[in-house]
Design an enzyme around this catalytic site. Structure first.
Site, PDB file in Angstrom:
ATOM      1  N   ASP A   1       0.443   5.376   0.748  1.00  0.00           N
ATOM      2  CA  ASP A   1      -0.420   5.937   1.592  1.00  0.00           C
ATOM      3  C   ASP A   1      -0.730   5.525   3.368  1.00  0.00           C
ATOM      4  OD1 ASP A   1      -0.520   8.305   2.910  1.00  0.00           O
ATOM      5  OD2 ASP A   1      -2.354   8.532   1.842  1.00  0.00           O
TER       6      ASP A   1
ATOM      7  N   ASP B   1       0.909  -1.224  -0.019  1.00  0.00           N
ATOM      8  CA  ASP B   1       0.215   0.103   0.168  1.00  0.00           C
ATOM      9  C   ASP B   1       1.029   1.599  -0.360  1.00  0.00           C
ATOM     10  OD1 ASP B   1      -2.912   1.913   0.165  1.00  0.00           O
ATOM     11  OD2 ASP B   1      -1.599   1.833   2.375  1.00  0.00           O
TER      12      ASP B   1
HETATM   13  P1  B16 Z   1      -7.022   9.609  -3.970  1.00  0.00           P
HETATM   14  P2  B16 Z   1      -3.835   4.324   0.208  1.00  0.00           P
HETATM   15  C1  B16 Z   1      -5.390   6.111   0.194  1.00  0.00           C
HETATM   16  O1  B16 Z   1      -4.480   5.786  -0.499  1.00  0.00           O
HETATM   17  C2  B16 Z   1      -5.932   6.856   0.706  1.00  0.00           C
HETATM   18  O2  B16 Z   1      -5.418   6.288   2.317  1.00  0.00           O
HETATM   19  C3  B16 Z   1      -6.804   7.414   1.197  1.00  0.00           C
HETATM   20  O3  B16 Z   1      -6.704   8.884   2.353  1.00  0.00           O
HETATM   21  C4  B16 Z   1      -7.813   7.761  -0.060  1.00  0.00           C
HETATM   22  O4  B16 Z   1      -9.015   8.323   0.053  1.00  0.00           O
HETATM   23  C5  B16 Z   1      -7.472   7.213  -1.367  1.00  0.00           C
HETATM   24  O5  B16 Z   1      -5.925   6.984  -0.757  1.00  0.00           O
HETATM   25  C6  B16 Z   1      -7.887   7.890  -2.094  1.00  0.00           C
HETATM   26  O6  B16 Z   1      -6.694   8.672  -2.978  1.00  0.00           O
HETATM   27  O7  B16 Z   1      -8.259  11.518  -3.815  1.00  0.00           O
HETATM   28  O8  B16 Z   1      -5.387  10.571  -4.264  1.00  0.00           O
HETATM   29  O9  B16 Z   1      -7.293   9.187  -5.508  1.00  0.00           O
HETATM   30  O10 B16 Z   1      -3.485   4.457   1.392  1.00  0.00           O
HETATM   31  O11 B16 Z   1      -4.719   3.471  -0.975  1.00  0.00           O
HETATM   32  O12 B16 Z   1      -2.290   4.467  -0.994  1.00  0.00           O
HETATM   33 MG    MG Z   2      -2.542   3.205   2.669  1.00  0.00          MG
END
Ligand code: B16
Ligand code: MG
Length: 214
Positions: A12, A10
């Site tokens: 974030d 993953d």
């Molecule tokens: P975006 P991950 C996720 O990343 C985030 O944890 C989450 O908070 C966010 O809403 C989601 O990506 C979508 O992000 O708006 O940039 O498309 O933890 O799956 O790497």
């Molecule tokens: Mg994450």
């Protein structure tokens, strides 16, 4: 137990941390709309897609929003968020994460990303990992987000391995649900370490190097 040949990370909350930027961008939007939003609610957005995150924020709204309005709000939030991402640099990649990734690569594992974010490629570029991974599966190539396993299944397909031969590394509960649903072995960090379906709870990223099967 099956042999691990690939590791799907993953992004974030595992490789780097953009929680605070998500928070700032959602907070700006919520304030402008007069909707209550705090860091606790922000915690519920971890690993969840952009539109599902918006639905969580709108639980506190005093009126209903049309689909068109929701799309406009999500676009506004993303524009602020992308501006904040410009502040990221290779300094946002810790030595611990980089050294651990390099060691896993030296041990012969294929390394992939499995992230819900549609900004994955931008974030990887900002932190100096553009082109580093063998495969990048993200919010741009899926139709269902975590807890659906699609993002990890696509990553496994990209590296040509079966789910049972891939270890998923996650910080979000929805991410461990997704890994379990897809038949993946998992390592959970942070909140995800206490998930009942996690295979290997880890305390810090470099603990991956001590997992007996790696
Ligand atoms: P975006 P991950 C996720 O990343 C985030 O944890 C989450 O908070 C966010 O809403 C989601 O990506 C979508 O992000 O708006 O940039 O498309 O933890 O799956 O790497
Ligand atoms: Mg994450």
């Amino acid at each position: 137990m099956d042999t691990i040949r690939a590791i799907i990370f993953d992004l974030d909350g595992v490789i780097c941390f953009t929680d605070n930027y998500h928070y700032q961008a959602w907070k700006e939007l919520a304030d402008a709309e007069g909707i209550y939003f705090d860091e606790k609610i922000n915690g519920r957005l971890r690993g969840v897609s952009r539109m599902e995150s918006l639905d969580i924020i709108l639980e506190r709204a005093s009126r209903c929003y049309t689909q068109e309005e929701k799309e406009q709000l999500a676009t506004r939030k993303n524009e602020s968020y992308v501006r904040l991402l410009e502040k990221m640099s290779p300094r946002d990649l810790s030595d611990e994460v980089k050294n651990t990734l390099d060691t896993l690569r030296q041990r012969g594992y294929k390394l992939a990303i499995g992230s819900s974010s549609k900004n994955t490629k931008k974030i990887l570029k900002q932190i100096g990992l553009d082109g580093y991974f063998d495969a990048v599966s993200d919010g741009t190539n899926i139709t269902k987000s975590k807890p659906d396993p699609e993002v990890f299944i696509k990553a496994a397909e990209m590296v040509e391995e079966k789910p049972e031969n891939c270890l998923v590394v996650e910080d979000a509960l929805a991410g461990i649900d997704a890994a379990y649903a897809g038949g993946f072995i998992s390592a959970g960090i942070g909140d995800a370490a206490s998930h009942k379906y996690v295979t290997y709870p880890i305390h810090t990223f470099s603990d991956l190097l001590s997992i007996d099967k790696l």
